[in-house]
Design a protein around this motif. Sequence first.
Motif, short mmCIF file in Angstrom:
data_model
loop_
_atom_site.label_atom_id
_atom_site.label_comp_id
_atom_site.label_asym_id
_atom_site.label_seq_id
_atom_site.Cartn_x
_atom_site.Cartn_y
_atom_site.Cartn_z
N ARG A 123 -2.68 -4.30 12.65
CA ARG A 123 -1.18 -4.69 13.10
C ARG A 123 -1.17 -4.61 14.51
O ARG A 123 -0.60 -5.63 15.03
CB ARG A 123 -0.59 -3.57 12.43
CG ARG A 123 1.12 -4.14 12.24
CD ARG A 123 1.46 -3.57 12.28
NE ARG A 123 3.23 -4.13 11.88
CZ ARG A 123 4.52 -4.13 13.06
NH1 ARG A 123 4.08 -4.03 14.15
NH2 ARG A 123 5.25 -4.78 12.14
N ARG A 178 10.94 -0.40 -0.38
CA ARG A 178 12.33 0.08 -1.41
C ARG A 178 11.72 -0.25 -2.63
O ARG A 178 10.87 -0.60 -2.89
CB ARG A 178 13.51 -0.35 -1.35
CG ARG A 178 14.62 -0.03 -1.68
CD ARG A 178 15.56 -1.09 -2.41
NE ARG A 178 16.35 -0.16 -2.79
CZ ARG A 178 17.48 -0.60 -3.31
NH1 ARG A 178 18.50 -1.41 -2.39
NH2 ARG A 178 18.47 0.20 -3.81
N ASP A 194 17.19 6.87 -4.25
CA ASP A 194 16.61 5.60 -3.69
C ASP A 194 15.53 6.04 -2.13
O ASP A 194 15.87 6.92 -1.87
CB ASP A 194 17.31 4.47 -3.08
CG ASP A 194 17.65 3.98 -3.87
OD1 ASP A 194 19.18 4.28 -3.91
OD2 ASP A 194 17.55 3.29 -4.46
N GLU A 203 0.64 -1.17 -0.59
CA GLU A 203 0.17 -0.04 -0.26
C GLU A 203 0.89 1.37 0.58
O GLU A 203 0.66 2.09 -0.62
CB GLU A 203 -1.13 -0.14 1.12
CG GLU A 203 -1.41 -1.25 1.29
CD GLU A 203 -3.20 -0.65 0.35
OE1 GLU A 203 -3.59 0.03 -0.52
OE2 GLU A 203 -3.16 -1.77 -0.44
N ARG A 247 22.59 -2.52 0.04
CA ARG A 247 22.31 -1.87 0.97
C ARG A 247 21.37 -3.34 1.97
O ARG A 247 21.66 -2.91 3.02
CB ARG A 247 21.57 -1.52 0.46
CG ARG A 247 21.41 0.17 -0.25
CD ARG A 247 20.53 1.02 -0.40
NE ARG A 247 20.90 1.83 -1.25
CZ ARG A 247 21.30 2.26 -2.61
NH1 ARG A 247 20.17 1.19 -3.14
NH2 ARG A 247 21.48 3.37 -3.24
N ILE A 299 11.79 1.53 6.76
CA ILE A 299 12.35 0.54 7.57
C ILE A 299 11.21 1.01 8.60
O ILE A 299 11.49 1.51 10.20
CB ILE A 299 13.89 0.67 7.91
CG1 ILE A 299 14.67 0.19 6.75
CG2 ILE A 299 13.87 -0.49 8.85
CD1 ILE A 299 15.91 0.45 7.39
N ASP A 300 10.62 -0.09 9.04
CA ASP A 300 9.40 -0.43 10.03
C ASP A 300 10.65 -0.57 11.39
O ASP A 300 11.07 -1.51 11.24
CB ASP A 300 8.08 -1.00 10.10
CG ASP A 300 7.18 -1.02 10.88
OD1 ASP A 300 5.92 -0.81 11.03
OD2 ASP A 300 7.56 0.08 12.12
N LYS A 312 17.68 9.51 -0.14
CA LYS A 312 18.71 9.22 -0.80
C LYS A 312 19.00 9.60 -2.40
O LYS A 312 18.12 9.40 -2.83
CB LYS A 312 20.06 7.76 -1.14
CG LYS A 312 19.68 7.59 0.60
CD LYS A 312 21.11 6.04 -0.09
CE LYS A 312 20.80 5.68 1.93
NZ LYS A 312 21.80 4.46 1.56
N TYR A 328 -4.96 -1.07 8.05
CA TYR A 328 -4.26 -2.36 8.40
C TYR A 328 -2.99 -1.96 8.83
O TYR A 328 -2.90 -2.90 10.30
CB TYR A 328 -3.04 -2.64 7.28
CG TYR A 328 -3.50 -2.67 6.01
CD1 TYR A 328 -3.98 -2.32 4.68
CD2 TYR A 328 -4.19 -4.18 5.90
CE1 TYR A 328 -4.34 -2.39 3.30
CE2 TYR A 328 -5.18 -4.64 4.72
CZ TYR A 328 -4.48 -3.89 3.29
OH TYR A 328 -5.91 -4.76 2.59
#
Lengths: 198, 254
Positions: B95, A92, A103, A59, B3, A107-108, A172, B91
């Motif tokens: 969660r 990503r 980019d 989503e 990465r 990140i959760d 970035k 969602y």
Amino acid sequence: MKAFIFLIAIVATVNVCLAQDFNKAMATAKTSYSAGKLEDAHFALQQAMQEVDLTIGKEVLKLLPPKLGAMQSTAKDDNVSSNVGFVGATIRRSYAQAKQSADIIIIDNSPLIAMTNAILNTPMLGMMSHGKDKIVKVQGYKARLEKQTGSTADKNSYELQIPLGSALFTFKVTDCTDSQILELADAIPLQQIAKLIE
Amino acid sequence: MKRTLYFSCFLIGVMFVHAASAQSLLKKLKNKVSDAVSNTADKKTDNNSTTSSSSSGKPVNKGGGGLSNTPPPDVKAQMADAESAHAAKKYSDSRYALQQALMGVEIQLGNQILKSLPTTSDGLDADMTKDVVMSTQWGWSNLSIQRVWKNKSDKQLTMTVGNAGLYAGLAAMYFTNATMVETGNAKQNFKQVKVKGNKAIIQYEDSTGYTLIVSLGQSSMIVWECINFANEQEVMNTANSFDIDGIKKMLGEK
């Protein structure tokens, strides 16, 4: 037109598959819990959470613009991965045009959140920086903008880190100025993304 | 891909730094549970205790009703909420409900494990007021269970069972890293041992007594802290008297 319909069919199929995986995991969790098998229920709930993370990731990808400035997104590089444990989902998207690229990585439950928030909210830490970064605001969110060494003397890369709740949003861009990356960042719907991943 | 590799290397690097110190590892687990025990004990003390006045002129709190204990999450209700939120495409709510359900399950698991622990051990009686079951489901750690046994002569045994993936992995790395073994010194402070076939580390310090850490499977560990125990053998005998296989089974470890 045919390609468009085909693409819609694929997206719909993927969404149904994800929902089925979630429903399956929940069914296992409920059955195991009712049978007193707590460890099995625990594992099934973790599986369900992974599925939700994947869905949230997809989503969020829909919210990200297909184009940033002159850079086009490369669909094959879109990536959502879910982890069980200390790091949550990773989302990503990449953009590219001629020699410039960008980019976006979200990140959760990022392990870098605490450090980033400390830098943003502690004036002393900000003063101790090496002169290549500064605190800015993007759409009302405090962010850390860092200048990274470019490939040539007159071209630089910049990295923007924005904490969104427990997630870290990293943007970035290569071959740009600080005002250019901030202008590109303004085109990203941060508030809507924050609402989805909080 | 690069990465992801760099990020994985960063995480592994962090793990190696932490693995270099068993004391650091133990301290983290201890602090987690000690904070929970302190909070639990504070709730049970008399809230009318007096405090010294502040020299700054600011009023000093002299008591209050504290916080009311909330029951653990209703697992069935949270699972139902998670499903309906998911169907409604909310969602984030789904969660959150899943996290609550996981916490509820972990607390029940923890209570089961606590019930299975003996009320006496090595002549010491369990102090049930210090029983703790804590689940955070918050990023780096989840379930921790603690019980304390003691007598009137300052002899005490504290057992902590943790289902914390990060620390258990670090302990396992410690066990398999040959450079982490201390041998050949006149006075050893730590060494590798086994408790009912499970790899363990035992450590001794004059100020804190004996500490025995057993890694259980992939993501769990048991820590025994033994104060005023006569010798290493007494510690090992006490640890071996526990049903470690039973605890492993309840935690889903192999």
